[in-house]
Design an enzyme around this catalytic site. Sequence first.
Site, short mmCIF file in Angstrom:
data_model
loop_
_atom_site.label_atom_id
_atom_site.label_comp_id
_atom_site.label_asym_id
_atom_site.label_seq_id
_atom_site.Cartn_x
_atom_site.Cartn_y
_atom_site.Cartn_z
CG HIS A 19 -1.93 -1.01 1.36
ND1 HIS A 19 -2.02 -1.88 2.41
CD2 HIS A 19 -2.98 -1.32 0.55
CE1 HIS A 19 -3.06 -2.68 2.25
NE2 HIS A 19 -3.66 -2.37 1.12
CE LYS A 43 -10.96 -7.49 0.63
NZ LYS A 43 -9.67 -6.82 0.42
NE ARG A 95 -2.68 -7.00 -4.66
CZ ARG A 95 -3.37 -7.07 -3.53
NH1 ARG A 95 -2.78 -7.37 -2.42
NH2 ARG A 95 -4.67 -6.84 -3.54
CB SER A 133 -4.01 -6.89 4.16
OG SER A 133 -3.63 -5.59 3.78
#
Length: 163
Positions: A19, A43, A95, A133
Amino acid sequence: MTRRIGIYPGTFDPITYGHMDIIKRSLTLVDKLIIAVADDMPKTPIFDLSERARLTESDVIEEGLADRVEVKGFSGLLVEFAKAQHATLIIRGLRAVSDFEYEFQLSAINSKLSPEVQTVFLPASEQHQFLASRFVKEAARLGAEVDQFVSAEVAKALKRYYA
Ligand code: ADP
């Protein structure tokens, strides 16, 4: 001169060096960046909003970016939050291929909801391609040292959580 304001939204549960890399590179595109830490996400985060914002802010200060980067919590529609902050760009990181479909759909919805706010994708740097994460949390949960992925403050918070 008008200042270009960007929004970098996410869960940041917790903030990683991946990040941070996006944050630093996005400062070449905007004058001011607002890191928008999402309150209600699909989430379920391990850290509550105030802890995620605190850790993010701590990393921003540690990196010496506090004069151009602000951390704010938000809930509700991202595009509405972006407009309220006078932001014209939404920054997202990409990504490998795994992020593409989700990010592409999200940007399409956001652009329909608010055509005046553009989404910009920054590719993950080579060394952060696989940093997420959720993997850091999994490693920390299993007792691994995660200092190469997150700041000392974040590593400490993860240790505390999984103790
Ligand atoms: P979200 O829950 O919205 O995916 P995250 O906190 O997981 O939020 O990530 C926020 C943004 O940062 C997303 O655009 C994500 O793709 C990007 N991101 C996360 N980790 C990395 C990384 N290692 N390199 C580049 N971008 C990343």
